[in-house]
Write a protein that holds these residues in place. Structure first.
Motif, PDB file in Angstrom:
ATOM      1  N   LYS A  31      -4.453  -6.426  -0.874  1.00 21.38           N
ATOM      2  CA  LYS A  31      -4.232  -6.986   0.465  1.00 21.38           C
ATOM      3  C   LYS A  31      -3.075  -6.252   1.117  1.00 21.38           C
ATOM      4  N   ILE A  32      -3.138  -6.085   2.424  1.00 21.79           N
ATOM      5  CA  ILE A  32      -2.040  -5.456   3.160  1.00 21.79           C
ATOM      6  C   ILE A  32      -0.890  -6.443   3.256  1.00 21.79           C
ATOM      7  N   GLU A  33       0.290  -5.995   2.851  1.00 18.04           N
ATOM      8  CA  GLU A  33       1.500  -6.822   2.925  1.00 18.04           C
ATOM      9  C   GLU A  33       2.303  -6.493   4.182  1.00 18.04           C
ATOM     10  N   ASP A  34       2.478  -5.186   4.462  1.00 20.47           N
ATOM     11  CA  ASP A  34       3.301  -4.772   5.600  1.00 20.47           C
ATOM     12  C   ASP A  34       3.073  -3.286   5.867  1.00 20.47           C
ATOM     13  N   SER A  35       3.281  -2.874   7.093  1.00 19.81           N
ATOM     14  CA  SER A  35       3.226  -1.459   7.465  1.00 19.81           C
ATOM     15  C   SER A  35       4.488  -1.106   8.236  1.00 19.81           C
ATOM     16  N   PHE A  36       4.857   0.175   8.193  1.00 21.30           N
ATOM     17  CA  PHE A  36       6.091   0.594   8.851  1.00 21.30           C
ATOM     18  C   PHE A  36       6.038   2.079   9.180  1.00 21.30           C
ATOM     19  N   ILE A  37       6.949   2.500  10.034  1.00 19.39           N
ATOM     20  CA  ILE A  37       7.189   3.922  10.302  1.00 19.39           C
ATOM     21  C   ILE A  37       8.668   4.157  10.052  1.00 19.39           C
ATOM     22  N   ASP A  38       8.989   5.163   9.239  1.00 16.18           N
ATOM     23  CA  ASP A  38      10.374   5.525   8.938  1.00 16.18           C
ATOM     24  C   ASP A  38      10.633   6.906   9.527  1.00 16.18           C
ATOM     25  N   GLU A  39      11.225   6.927  10.700  1.00 20.44           N
ATOM     26  CA  GLU A  39      11.504   8.187  11.398  1.00 20.44           C
ATOM     27  C   GLU A  39      12.495   9.051  10.621  1.00 20.44           C
ATOM     28  N   ASP A  40      13.467   8.429   9.930  1.00 25.10           N
ATOM     29  CA  ASP A  40      14.468   9.186   9.168  1.00 25.10           C
ATOM     30  C   ASP A  40      13.820  10.000   8.050  1.00 25.10           C
ATOM     31  N   VAL A  43       7.979   9.486   7.502  1.00 26.48           N
ATOM     32  CA  VAL A  43       6.774   8.969   6.864  1.00 26.48           C
ATOM     33  C   VAL A  43       6.339   7.663   7.526  1.00 26.48           C
ATOM     34  N   ARG A  44       5.072   7.389   7.365  1.00 30.40           N
ATOM     35  CA  ARG A  44       4.497   6.089   7.723  1.00 30.40           C
ATOM     36  C   ARG A  44       4.086   5.479   6.397  1.00 30.40           C
ATOM     37  N   GLY A  45       4.162   4.159   6.292  1.00 34.82           N
ATOM     38  CA  GLY A  45       3.816   3.526   5.026  1.00 34.82           C
ATOM     39  C   GLY A  45       3.130   2.190   5.200  1.00 34.82           C
ATOM     40  N   THR A  46       2.380   1.808   4.184  1.00 37.50           N
ATOM     41  CA  THR A  46       1.736   0.499   4.126  1.00 37.50           C
ATOM     42  C   THR A  46       1.904  -0.031   2.707  1.00 37.50           C
ATOM     43  N   PHE A  47       2.495  -1.216   2.602  1.00 38.17           N
ATOM     44  CA  PHE A  47       2.593  -1.892   1.315  1.00 38.17           C
ATOM     45  C   PHE A  47       1.318  -2.696   1.108  1.00 38.17           C
ATOM     46  N   ILE A  48       0.741  -2.575  -0.095  1.00 42.07           N
ATOM     47  CA  ILE A  48      -0.432  -3.357  -0.455  1.00 42.07           C
ATOM     48  C   ILE A  48      -0.156  -4.037  -1.795  1.00 42.07           C
ATOM     49  N   THR A  49      -0.722  -5.214  -1.981  1.00 47.55           N
ATOM     50  CA  THR A  49      -0.470  -5.980  -3.209  1.00 47.55           C
ATOM     51  C   THR A  49      -1.769  -6.537  -3.779  1.00 47.55           C
ATOM     52  N   LYS A  50      -1.746  -6.692  -5.091  1.00 50.10           N
ATOM     53  CA  LYS A  50      -2.812  -7.386  -5.816  1.00 50.10           C
ATOM     54  C   LYS A  50      -2.174  -7.953  -7.073  1.00 50.10           C
ATOM     55  N   ASP A  51      -2.246  -9.264  -7.218  1.00 48.63           N
ATOM     56  CA  ASP A  51      -1.614  -9.935  -8.347  1.00 48.63           C
ATOM     57  C   ASP A  51      -0.134  -9.523  -8.400  1.00 48.63           C
ATOM     58  N   TYR A  53       0.970  -6.481  -8.734  1.00 46.84           N
ATOM     59  CA  TYR A  53       1.108  -5.063  -8.392  1.00 46.84           C
ATOM     60  C   TYR A  53       1.404  -4.866  -6.906  1.00 46.84           C
ATOM     61  N   ARG A  54       2.325  -3.951  -6.610  1.00 48.66           N
ATOM     62  CA  ARG A  54       2.640  -3.587  -5.230  1.00 48.66           C
ATOM     63  C   ARG A  54       2.690  -2.062  -5.155  1.00 48.66           C
ATOM     64  N   LEU A  55       1.875  -1.516  -4.273  1.00 50.17           N
ATOM     65  CA  LEU A  55       1.875  -0.082  -4.018  1.00 50.17           C
ATOM     66  C   LEU A  55       2.340   0.163  -2.594  1.00 50.17           C
ATOM     67  N   GLU A  56       2.960   1.315  -2.405  1.00 43.70           N
ATOM     68  CA  GLU A  56       3.374   1.739  -1.076  1.00 43.70           C
ATOM     69  C   GLU A  56       2.615   3.038  -0.780  1.00 43.70           C
ATOM     70  N   LEU A  57       1.619   2.953   0.083  1.00 45.98           N
ATOM     71  CA  LEU A  57       0.877   4.143   0.482  1.00 45.98           C
ATOM     72  C   LEU A  57       1.693   4.836   1.575  1.00 45.98           C
ATOM     73  N   LEU A  58       1.943   6.134   1.381  1.00 47.40           N
ATOM     74  CA  LEU A  58       2.797   6.883   2.304  1.00 47.40           C
ATOM     75  C   LEU A  58       2.046   8.071   2.885  1.00 47.40           C
ATOM     76  N   GLU A  59       2.343   8.378   4.146  1.00 53.07           N
ATOM     77  CA  GLU A  59       1.716   9.485   4.861  1.00 53.07           C
ATOM     78  C   GLU A  59       2.780  10.183   5.693  1.00 53.07           C
ATOM     79  N   ASN A  60       2.763  11.507   5.711  1.00 54.80           N
ATOM     80  CA  ASN A  60       3.703  12.280   6.529  1.00 54.80           C
ATOM     81  C   ASN A  60       3.478  11.994   8.013  1.00 54.80           C
ATOM     82  N   LEU A  61       4.571  11.990   8.769  1.00 62.83           N
ATOM     83  CA  LEU A  61       4.450  11.914  10.220  1.00 62.83           C
ATOM     84  C   LEU A  61       4.188  13.290  10.827  1.00 62.83           C
TER      85      LEU A  61
END
Length: 130
Positions: A31-40, A43-51, A53-61
């Motif tokens: 499930k999607i927990e939160d999304s963000f953009i980190d200009e510093d 990267v752009r990121g989306t936290f996802i969780t299951k039970d 487990y928490r993953l942070e999917l990251l993508e270059n800006l």
């Protein structure tokens, strides 16, 4: 022997495109927990969780962002973030054992290390940093 028994907060995963990879994780029950953009960090990121487990999917800006070298090497794991109630003490334990806190060998290593220290250790109540 290093004793750092901190719980893992999340694992950061490098992606070419969060939009393309996210549906796979959603089909697996994340499930999607939160999304963000980190200009510093550029990267752009989306936290996802299951039970538990928490993953942070990251993508270059931009194409020359911090994930580029990982993706070129087909390395998906970008970092492991731990929770800490004693940030300075835990960082000192890692430094004493010569465990790297940042990546690369270029002139930006110190800058990246500072950013990664902020990412790698979370306090239960609030983000801790130097």
């Amino acid at each position: 022997m290093l004793t750092l028994n901190n719980p893992i907060h999340h694992i950061g995963c490098a992606t070419q495109s969060i939009e393309k990879e996210l549906p796979i994780f959603l089909k697996l029950g994340f499930k999607i927990e939160d999304s963000f953009i980190d200009e510093d960090q550029k990267v752009r990121g989306t936290f996802i969780t299951k039970d538990q487990y928490r993953l942070e999917l990251l993508e270059n800006l931009d194409p020359d962002g911090p994930l580029t070298q990982y993706l070129k090497q087909k390395t998906k794991m970008y970092h492991i973030a731990y929770q800490s109630s004693n940030l300075e003490g835990d960082l000192e334990k890692l430094k004493m054992r010569d465990i790297p806190l940042g990546g690369g060998g270029d002139s930006e290593t110190n800058h990246e290390s500072k950013l990664l220290q902020k990412t790698l250790f979370y306090n239960d109540e609030k983000l801790s940093s130097d």
